[in-house]
Design a protein around this motif. Structure first.
Motif, PDB file in Angstrom:
ATOM      1  N   ASP A 137       0.838  -1.193   0.000  1.00 10.99           N
ATOM      2  CA  ASP A 137       0.000   0.000   0.000  1.00 10.99           C
ATOM      3  C   ASP A 137       0.877   1.250   0.000  1.00 10.99           C
ATOM      4  OD1 ASP A 137      -2.177   1.662   0.087  1.00 10.99           O
ATOM      5  OD2 ASP A 137      -2.541   1.406   2.237  1.00 10.99           O
ATOM      6  N   GLY A 138       0.721   2.098  -1.009  1.00  7.14           N
ATOM      7  CA  GLY A 138       1.471   3.344  -1.102  1.00  7.14           C
ATOM      8  C   GLY A 138       2.784   3.241  -1.852  1.00  7.14           C
ATOM      9  N   VAL A 139       3.192   2.039  -2.253  1.00  4.66           N
ATOM     10  CA  VAL A 139       4.499   1.887  -2.904  1.00  4.66           C
ATOM     11  C   VAL A 139       4.518   2.551  -4.281  1.00  4.66           C
ATOM     12  CG1 VAL A 139       6.154   0.213  -3.832  1.00  4.66           C
ATOM     13  CG2 VAL A 139       5.094  -0.173  -1.603  1.00  4.66           C
ATOM     14  N   ALA A 140       3.393   2.587  -4.971  1.00  2.23           N
ATOM     15  CA  ALA A 140       3.328   3.265  -6.269  1.00  2.23           C
ATOM     16  C   ALA A 140       3.130   4.762  -6.119  1.00  2.23           C
ATOM     17  CB  ALA A 140       2.199   2.688  -7.115  1.00  2.23           C
ATOM     18  N   GLU A 141       2.997   5.245  -4.882  1.00  2.00           N
ATOM     19  CA  GLU A 141       2.567   6.626  -4.658  1.00  2.00           C
ATOM     20  C   GLU A 141       3.538   7.425  -3.796  1.00  2.00           C
ATOM     21  OE1 GLU A 141      -1.288   5.823  -3.095  1.00  2.00           O
ATOM     22  OE2 GLU A 141      -2.087   5.169  -5.045  1.00  2.00           O
ATOM     23  N   ASN A 142       4.827   7.029  -3.770  1.00  2.00           N
ATOM     24  CA  ASN A 142       5.827   7.871  -3.120  1.00  2.00           C
ATOM     25  C   ASN A 142       5.835   9.229  -3.812  1.00  2.00           C
ATOM     26  OD1 ASN A 142       7.297   6.176  -1.068  1.00  2.00           O
ATOM     27  ND2 ASN A 142       7.538   4.853  -2.856  1.00  2.00           N
ATOM     28  N   ASP A 143       5.666  10.298  -3.044  1.00  2.00           N
ATOM     29  CA  ASP A 143       5.519  11.625  -3.657  1.00  2.00           C
ATOM     30  C   ASP A 143       5.844  12.688  -2.622  1.00  2.00           C
ATOM     31  OD1 ASP A 143       4.552  14.037  -4.813  1.00  2.00           O
ATOM     32  OD2 ASP A 143       3.183  12.892  -6.080  1.00  2.00           O
ATOM     33  N   LEU A 144       6.930  13.418  -2.838  1.00  3.33           N
ATOM     34  CA  LEU A 144       7.379  14.457  -1.916  1.00  3.33           C
ATOM     35  C   LEU A 144       7.100  15.861  -2.447  1.00  3.33           C
ATOM     36  CD1 LEU A 144      10.826  12.861  -0.965  1.00  3.33           C
ATOM     37  CD2 LEU A 144       8.775  12.965   0.475  1.00  3.33           C
ATOM     38  N   SER A 145       6.191  15.960  -3.413  1.00  2.00           N
ATOM     39  CA  SER A 145       5.937  17.248  -4.068  1.00  2.00           C
ATOM     40  C   SER A 145       5.112  18.205  -3.223  1.00  2.00           C
ATOM     41  CB  SER A 145       5.205  17.025  -5.398  1.00  2.00           C
ATOM     42  OG  SER A 145       3.875  16.565  -5.159  1.00  2.00           O
ATOM     43  N   GLY A 283       3.515   4.585 -17.113  1.00  4.52           N
ATOM     44  CA  GLY A 283       4.627   5.362 -16.593  1.00  4.52           C
ATOM     45  C   GLY A 283       4.094   6.709 -16.141  1.00  4.52           C
ATOM     46  N   TYR A 284       4.694   7.249 -15.089  1.00  2.84           N
ATOM     47  CA  TYR A 284       4.222   8.515 -14.524  1.00  2.84           C
ATOM     48  C   TYR A 284       5.431   9.354 -14.135  1.00  2.84           C
ATOM     49  CZ  TYR A 284       2.116  11.703 -11.055  1.00  2.84           C
ATOM     50  OH  TYR A 284       1.728  12.813 -10.344  1.00  2.84           O
ATOM     51  N   VAL A 285       5.402  10.637 -14.476  1.00  3.77           N
ATOM     52  CA  VAL A 285       6.493  11.540 -14.135  1.00  3.77           C
ATOM     53  C   VAL A 285       5.919  12.853 -13.605  1.00  3.77           C
ATOM     54  CG1 VAL A 285       6.632  12.444 -16.497  1.00  3.77           C
ATOM     55  CG2 VAL A 285       8.603  12.656 -14.970  1.00  3.77           C
ATOM     56  N   LYS A 286       6.608  13.429 -12.615  1.00  2.00           N
ATOM     57  CA  LYS A 286       6.119  14.650 -11.976  1.00  2.00           C
ATOM     58  C   LYS A 286       7.301  15.520 -11.584  1.00  2.00           C
ATOM     59  CE  LYS A 286       2.904  15.944  -8.250  1.00  2.00           C
ATOM     60  NZ  LYS A 286       2.117  15.390  -7.123  1.00  2.00           N
ATOM     61  N   LEU A 287       7.180  16.831 -11.823  1.00  2.00           N
ATOM     62  CA  LEU A 287       8.179  17.809 -11.409  1.00  2.00           C
ATOM     63  C   LEU A 287       7.493  18.867 -10.565  1.00  2.00           C
ATOM     64  CD1 LEU A 287      10.126  18.282 -14.767  1.00  2.00           C
ATOM     65  CD2 LEU A 287      10.819  16.907 -12.792  1.00  2.00           C
ATOM     66  N   GLY A 288       8.137  19.266  -9.476  1.00  2.00           N
ATOM     67  CA  GLY A 288       7.501  20.226  -8.590  1.00  2.00           C
ATOM     68  C   GLY A 288       8.491  21.123  -7.876  1.00  2.00           C
ATOM     69  N   TYR A 289       7.922  22.098  -7.175  1.00  2.00           N
ATOM     70  CA  TYR A 289       8.733  23.024  -6.387  1.00  2.00           C
ATOM     71  C   TYR A 289       7.937  23.429  -5.150  1.00  2.00           C
ATOM     72  CZ  TYR A 289      11.339  27.135  -4.888  1.00  2.00           C
ATOM     73  OH  TYR A 289      12.050  28.032  -4.135  1.00  2.00           O
ATOM     74  N   ILE A 290       8.600  23.460  -4.001  1.00  2.00           N
ATOM     75  CA  ILE A 290       7.997  23.908  -2.744  1.00  2.00           C
ATOM     76  C   ILE A 290       8.735  25.160  -2.308  1.00  2.00           C
ATOM     77  CG2 ILE A 290       7.447  23.312  -0.362  1.00  2.00           C
ATOM     78  CD1 ILE A 290       7.593  20.367  -1.153  1.00  2.00           C
ATOM     79  N   GLY A 291       8.011  26.267  -2.216  1.00  2.00           N
ATOM     80  CA  GLY A 291       8.632  27.544  -1.880  1.00  2.00           C
ATOM     81  C   GLY A 291       8.024  28.188  -0.654  1.00  2.00           C
ATOM     82  N   ILE A 301       3.872  23.661  -5.957  1.00  2.00           N
ATOM     83  CA  ILE A 301       3.315  23.610  -7.307  1.00  2.00           C
ATOM     84  C   ILE A 301       3.938  22.425  -8.042  1.00  2.00           C
ATOM     85  CG2 ILE A 301       2.803  26.070  -7.478  1.00  2.00           C
ATOM     86  CD1 ILE A 301       5.412  26.430  -8.997  1.00  2.00           C
ATOM     87  N   SER A 302       3.212  21.876  -9.015  1.00  2.00           N
ATOM     88  CA  SER A 302       3.746  20.731  -9.753  1.00  2.00           C
ATOM     89  C   SER A 302       3.041  20.568 -11.083  1.00  2.00           C
ATOM     90  CB  SER A 302       3.595  19.448  -8.936  1.00  2.00           C
ATOM     91  OG  SER A 302       2.216  19.101  -8.801  1.00  2.00           O
ATOM     92  N   VAL A 303       3.715  19.854 -11.981  1.00  2.00           N
ATOM     93  CA  VAL A 303       3.121  19.399 -13.235  1.00  2.00           C
ATOM     94  C   VAL A 303       3.411  17.904 -13.346  1.00  2.00           C
ATOM     95  CG1 VAL A 303       3.299  21.611 -14.408  1.00  2.00           C
ATOM     96  CG2 VAL A 303       5.198  19.987 -14.558  1.00  2.00           C
ATOM     97  N   ASP A 304       2.492  17.149 -13.946  1.00  2.00           N
ATOM     98  CA  ASP A 304       2.729  15.716 -14.086  1.00  2.00           C
ATOM     99  C   ASP A 304       2.166  15.185 -15.391  1.00  2.00           C
ATOM    100  OD1 ASP A 304      -0.008  15.423 -13.730  1.00  2.00           O
ATOM    101  OD2 ASP A 304       0.115  14.365 -11.837  1.00  2.00           O
ATOM    102  N   TYR A 305       2.601  13.979 -15.744  1.00  2.00           N
ATOM    103  CA  TYR A 305       2.152  13.333 -16.973  1.00  2.00           C
ATOM    104  C   TYR A 305       2.050  11.828 -16.741  1.00  2.00           C
ATOM    105  CZ  TYR A 305       2.190  11.522 -21.748  1.00  2.00           C
ATOM    106  OH  TYR A 305       1.875  10.842 -22.901  1.00  2.00           O
ATOM    107  N   TYR A 306       0.947  11.244 -17.177  1.00  2.00           N
ATOM    108  CA  TYR A 306       0.689   9.807 -17.054  1.00  2.00           C
ATOM    109  C   TYR A 306       0.504   9.229 -18.446  1.00  2.00           C
ATOM    110  CZ  TYR A 306      -1.897   5.511 -15.766  1.00  2.00           C
ATOM    111  OH  TYR A 306      -2.329   4.210 -15.626  1.00  2.00           O
ATOM    112  N   ASP A 307       1.175   8.107 -18.714  1.00  2.00           N
ATOM    113  CA  ASP A 307       1.043   7.423 -20.006  1.00  2.00           C
ATOM    114  C   ASP A 307       0.805   5.945 -19.742  1.00  2.00           C
ATOM    115  OD1 ASP A 307       1.131   6.956 -22.783  1.00  2.00           O
ATOM    116  OD2 ASP A 307       3.238   6.399 -22.656  1.00  2.00           O
TER     117      ASP A 307
END
Length: 366
Positions: A137-145, A283-291, A301-307
């Protein structure tokens, strides 16, 4: 859902009226403690299927409204814990579509998230029994954005029940949730074991069955290798997993994993991927920034793409693009968020109109 939403917002506002929020934590004799906790997450969901647009007040399934109790008791170096947690049962963002809406409030036993007993030992690891998270549970959803309230690998949480329209404009039978999946596991009645952490690595394994939904007759087993560590200026969360479902109607094997890296500057990146034996991969990719742009709290803020491909039928294609923003208001334990997502799907010999959604709301934790 006007009355339900109004009640949610009223509770949120009354709870945050003070300048400080008390923690509902109580110490008990013998080194134990009881913590009462929860959250409200009302949201406005806009969905456009290429022909019609729809507007609903919902509970955000990306992190639904819930309440819980956590009891912990020390026995020397060991910790015994009992955790009960349940969703409130408000209408979820993934439960509305062009054809139906679930009730404004409809709690049943499937809303129970945890009835979980555990024993954590420094030498032998942690043992679990009860309703709770499987090993994967949660292994596909590691996300620090910091933007998982609106954008993360589980695309279907926002508007999963909505149907695509064919190129001619008719409603199809293809739901977003059927063709966008990160294959992540969930919670079951199970036994589970986690090893102690060695240099940031830990191994988890579990075996269980669905005990809350009488319509699911299957057993589940899984194993996961996880890594959580800070390396200089980088925080890293990662994992790889395998899960197997043995059912009376079908069997299913999934392999998936993800990695998320956060730099001390606030820049972060996330990757996830998975495949299902017999059909379905992504495949899933995400780029973000925490300010720290305003004094109230951090802004993410972030942008992502799922294929994805081969979900539902062989040769299909699923694509999604998302933009998300989350503003913390630390004094109120509040996170305001806004997210946009597009959805595109195609099959061999069939075409569908693109769709899009907007999710706007706020999560309050207590």
């Amino acid at each position: 859902m006007p009355r339900t939403a109004a009640a949610l917002i009223a509770v949120l506002l009354s709870s945050t009226a003070g300048s400080a929020l008390a923690e509902f934590r109580y110490d008990v004799d013998g080194g134990g403690s009881v913590l009462f906790y929860g959250q409200f997450d009302p949201a406005f969901l806009y969905f456009d299927d290429g022909v019609e647009s729809y507007r609903n007040l919902v509970d955000n399934v990306n992190s639904n409204s819930r309440f819980g109790l956590d009891f912990a008791q020390q026995y020397g170096e060991n910790t015994f814990r009992f955790n009960f947690e349940s969703a409130f049962g408000f209408r979820g963002s993934a439960g509305v579509s062009q054809l139906f809406k679930v009730d404004e409030f409809d709690w049943d036993r499937t809303n129970i998230r945890k009835v979980d007993f555990s024993l954590k030992t420094p030498m032998y690891g942690t043992f679990y029994v009860g309703q709770g998270s499987m090993a994967t549970d949660g292994v596909a959803e590691n996300d620090l954005s910091g933007t998982t309230l609106v954008t993360y690998s589980s695309i279907s949480d926002t508007a999963g029940a909505y149907l695509f329209r064919t190129s001619a404009g008719a409603l199809s039978t293809v739901a977003i949730g059927a063709v966008f999946s990160d294959l992540d596991s969930g919670r079951r009645g199970r036994i589970r074991y986690d090893t102690p952490s060695f240099a940031g690595f830990s191994l988890s394994a579990a075996y269980g069955e669905e005990i809350l939904d009488p319509n699911i007759n299957a057993t589940f087993s899984d194993i996961a290798l996880k890594y959580n560590e800070t390396l200089g200026d980088f925080k890293v969360n990662a994992g790889i997993a395998y899960s197997y479902r043995d059912g009376d109607t079908f069997n299913q094997e999934d392999t998936f994993g993800s990695i998320s890296v956060l730099h001390s500057s606030g820049f972060n990146g996330t990757l996830a991927t998975g495949s299902r034996d017999g059909g379905g991969k992504y495949g899933y990719v995400k780029l973000g920034y925490i300010g720290n742009w305003i004094g109230a709290g951090t802004t993410a803020i972030s942008v992502d793409y799922y294929d994805g491909s081969d979900f539902l039928v062989a040769g299909s294609s699923s694509e999604s693009f998302g933009i998300g923003a989350v503003q913390k208001i630390d004094r109120l334990n509040l996170e305001a968020y806004l997210g946009y997502r597009s959805y595109a799907y195609s099959q061999v010999g069939a075409s569908f109109r693109d769709a899009e959604s907007v999710l706007f709301g706020a999560r309050f934790k207590f």
